[in-house]
Design an enzyme around this catalytic site. Structure first.
Site, PDB file in Angstrom:
ATOM      1  N   THR A 153       5.523  -0.277  11.138  1.00 37.82           N
ATOM      2  CA  THR A 153       6.086   0.846  10.482  1.00 37.82           C
ATOM      3  C   THR A 153       4.994   1.865  10.712  1.00 37.82           C
ATOM      4  O   THR A 153       4.829   2.687  11.798  1.00 37.82           O
ATOM      5  CB  THR A 153       6.575   0.732   9.108  1.00 37.82           C
ATOM      6  OG1 THR A 153       5.222   0.071   8.381  1.00 37.82           O
ATOM      7  CG2 THR A 153       7.547  -0.280   9.014  1.00 37.82           C
ATOM      8  N   LYS A 175       2.698  -7.254  10.212  1.00 36.01           N
ATOM      9  CA  LYS A 175       2.452  -6.053  10.242  1.00 36.01           C
ATOM     10  C   LYS A 175       2.390  -5.578   8.623  1.00 36.01           C
ATOM     11  O   LYS A 175       2.513  -6.249   7.625  1.00 36.01           O
ATOM     12  CB  LYS A 175       4.190  -5.314  10.502  1.00 36.01           C
ATOM     13  CG  LYS A 175       5.256  -5.677   9.490  1.00 36.01           C
ATOM     14  CD  LYS A 175       5.297  -4.929   8.081  1.00 36.01           C
ATOM     15  CE  LYS A 175       5.133  -3.445   8.315  1.00 36.01           C
ATOM     16  NZ  LYS A 175       5.126  -2.740   6.935  1.00 36.01           N
ATOM     17  N   THR A 186       1.291 -10.115   1.545  1.00 35.15           N
ATOM     18  CA  THR A 186       0.942  -8.746   1.554  1.00 35.15           C
ATOM     19  C   THR A 186       1.476  -7.852   2.625  1.00 35.15           C
ATOM     20  O   THR A 186       1.234  -6.780   2.847  1.00 35.15           O
ATOM     21  CB  THR A 186      -0.696  -8.486   1.676  1.00 35.15           C
ATOM     22  OG1 THR A 186      -1.163  -9.094   2.684  1.00 35.15           O
ATOM     23  CG2 THR A 186      -1.148  -9.132   0.183  1.00 35.15           C
ATOM     24  N   GLU A 266      -3.813   2.542   6.247  1.00 34.86           N
ATOM     25  CA  GLU A 266      -3.357   3.877   6.541  1.00 34.86           C
ATOM     26  C   GLU A 266      -4.741   4.709   6.249  1.00 34.86           C
ATOM     27  O   GLU A 266      -5.308   4.909   5.103  1.00 34.86           O
ATOM     28  CB  GLU A 266      -2.434   4.187   5.626  1.00 34.86           C
ATOM     29  CG  GLU A 266      -0.828   3.600   6.086  1.00 34.86           C
ATOM     30  CD  GLU A 266       0.155   3.797   4.825  1.00 34.86           C
ATOM     31  OE1 GLU A 266       1.307   3.493   5.536  1.00 34.86           O
ATOM     32  OE2 GLU A 266      -0.117   4.229   3.991  1.00 34.86           O
ATOM     33  N   ASN A 385       1.067   9.450   3.016  1.00 36.42           N
ATOM     34  CA  ASN A 385       1.817   9.000   2.076  1.00 36.42           C
ATOM     35  C   ASN A 385       2.563  10.107   1.267  1.00 36.42           C
ATOM     36  O   ASN A 385       3.375   9.823   0.368  1.00 36.42           O
ATOM     37  CB  ASN A 385       1.091   8.044   1.207  1.00 36.42           C
ATOM     38  CG  ASN A 385       0.918   6.819   1.754  1.00 36.42           C
ATOM     39  OD1 ASN A 385       1.816   5.875   1.747  1.00 36.42           O
ATOM     40  ND2 ASN A 385      -0.393   6.574   2.375  1.00 36.42           N
ATOM     41  N   THR A 390      10.204  11.974   3.580  1.00 34.93           N
ATOM     42  CA  THR A 390      10.736  13.231   4.232  1.00 34.93           C
ATOM     43  C   THR A 390      10.447  13.575   5.169  1.00 34.93           C
ATOM     44  O   THR A 390      10.739  14.485   5.990  1.00 34.93           O
ATOM     45  CB  THR A 390      10.541  14.500   3.068  1.00 34.93           C
ATOM     46  OG1 THR A 390       8.976  14.437   2.981  1.00 34.93           O
ATOM     47  CG2 THR A 390      11.266  14.325   1.635  1.00 34.93           C
TER      48      THR A 390
END
Length: 390
Positions: A153, A175, A186, A266, A385, A390
């Site tokens: 992702t 992933k 996790t 991230e 994040n 959107t």
């Protein structure tokens, strides 16, 4: 270096149109046997996605011949209709596999389903089911890397691993780059082995391995609704390792994947190991390490290359662990900046210019220890994040 390295497994990864990017988004892993033992661990979040609820039931049956995974949609918080979509996916996969591989002759109850992506929206089944058929056509012994790519992702790279035993092998893919916090698992992860091992042994081994690997990863303190780790055994090697031998290999594979998750977290600019020693028991060590890992003041300080040990000590003090406040020592990258709960070596000696950071906390309360792995909190994490849906 993939789920198809062990004998008896095929895999594929294809683009079915679930992702707006057009990237690969449906993966399939098939166990050709002769055995089909399975074990699984799942999120402890009380809000569980439909594929988690389905796959928990499947794993309880002790036999899994195939795992179908999709990115581009979590199928979480979608109610009875979402669960029916998962059931339909398993039925469709079983029927399609049986039609092209009659020797499998599997039913929906032997198909595990995993999903990852945005929470709260139904999966586009008119795209997913043809994607499953495409994945079946693409199944191969070399399909592991493509499958690992299809489950990504926000990951920037696929995550695969291999650990070798004596005549048998463990492979895996995972992933995860956000919502990484423990609850027996996790992320999405499929582990495979060609060792001979039954469901009970696989379950013991997997739970022991995840406890000291994936359960010790705490990137952002956010627990997903979809976390699943599966261990499949084909028995194709004909070799039955001891429980200790299999546990060592599975733990090594899980540890490698866990480190890859942290490295790809991230927005991360730091990969942080929090070593807690001198604890009264392991639970205390884990609690202290996890509390420091989740502390935003600590994480932002490390992003700014600031060895602010006061923030670390303050975080330790919020736990219920046994220790004396004036007996705690803290080192950052080998420099003991705090001794006995107060200032020690000059913090300017700490070099935080690299990516790897080690925080060592000695509670002087016992002999137990644990390590928690985390990362810093950066501008990039907030940006990524801030508009995910959107």
């Amino acid at each position: 270096m993939s789920v198809t390295t062990p004998r008896g497994f095929r895999a594929a990864g294809v683009a079915a149109g679930l992702k707006a990017s057009g990237g690969a988004d449906v993966a399939l892993v098939v166990n050709d046997g002769p055995d089909a033992g399975v074990a699984g661990v799942f999120t402890s979040n009380r809000i569980k996605a439909a594929p988690v609820l389905w796959t928990q039931q499947v794993v309880n049956g002790g036999v899994v011949r195939a795992v179908v995974l999709n990115s581009g949609g979590a199928n979480a918080c979608t109610g009875p209709a979402g669960f029916q979509d998962t059931h339909a996916t398993a039925e469709h996969t079983a029927a399609a596999l049986t039609s092209v591989s009659p020797r499998l002759i599997l039913g929906a109850g032997e198909v595990a389903v995993c999903s990852t992506g945005l929470i709260g929206e139904r999966l586009p089944m008119p795209k997913l089911l043809p994607g499953v058929r495409s994945a079946i056509r693409g199944l191969s012994r070399d399909g592991g890397p493509a499958a690992a790519e299809a489950i990504m992702t926000t990951d920037t790279r696929p995550k695969t691993t291999v650990a070798r035993g004596s005549g048998w092998t463990v492979g895996g893919m995972a992933k995860g780059a956000g919502m990484l916090a423990p609850g027996m698992a996790t992320m999405l992860c499929v582990l495979t082995t060609d060792a001979v091992a039954g469901p009970a042994m696989l379950d013991d081994v997997l739970r022991a391995a995840t406890r000291v690997s994936f359960d010790r990863v705490d990137s952002d303190g956010c627990m997903s609704t979809n976390d699943t780790v599966l261990l499949l055994a084909s028995g194709a090697s004909g070799i039955e390792p001891t429980p200790a031998e299999l546990a060592a290999a599975v733990t090594a594979a899980c540890h490698d994947l866990a480190q890859q998750l942290v490295a790809d977290a991230e927005g991360a600019t730091k990969q942080i190991a929090i070593d807690v020693v001198g604890a009264a028991d392991e639970d205390d060590a884990v609690e202290v390490g996890r509390t420091v890992a989740r502390n935003n003041l600590v994480k932002t300080a490390l992003f700014g290359n600031d060895p602010n040990w006061g923030r670390i000590l303050a975080a330790v003090g919020t736990t219920a662990a046994a220790f004396e406040p004036d007996g705690v020592d803290v080192a950052v990258n080998g420099v003991w900046v705090c001794r006995g709960g107060g200032a020690a070596e000059d913090r300017s000696k700490v070099d935080l210019t690299g990516r790897d950071v080690t925080i060592r906390i000695d509670l002087h309360a016992g002999t137990s220890a644990a390590t928690i792995w985390t990362n810093d909190l950066s501008h990039a994490y907030v940006h990524e994040n801030s508009a995910y849906s959107t």
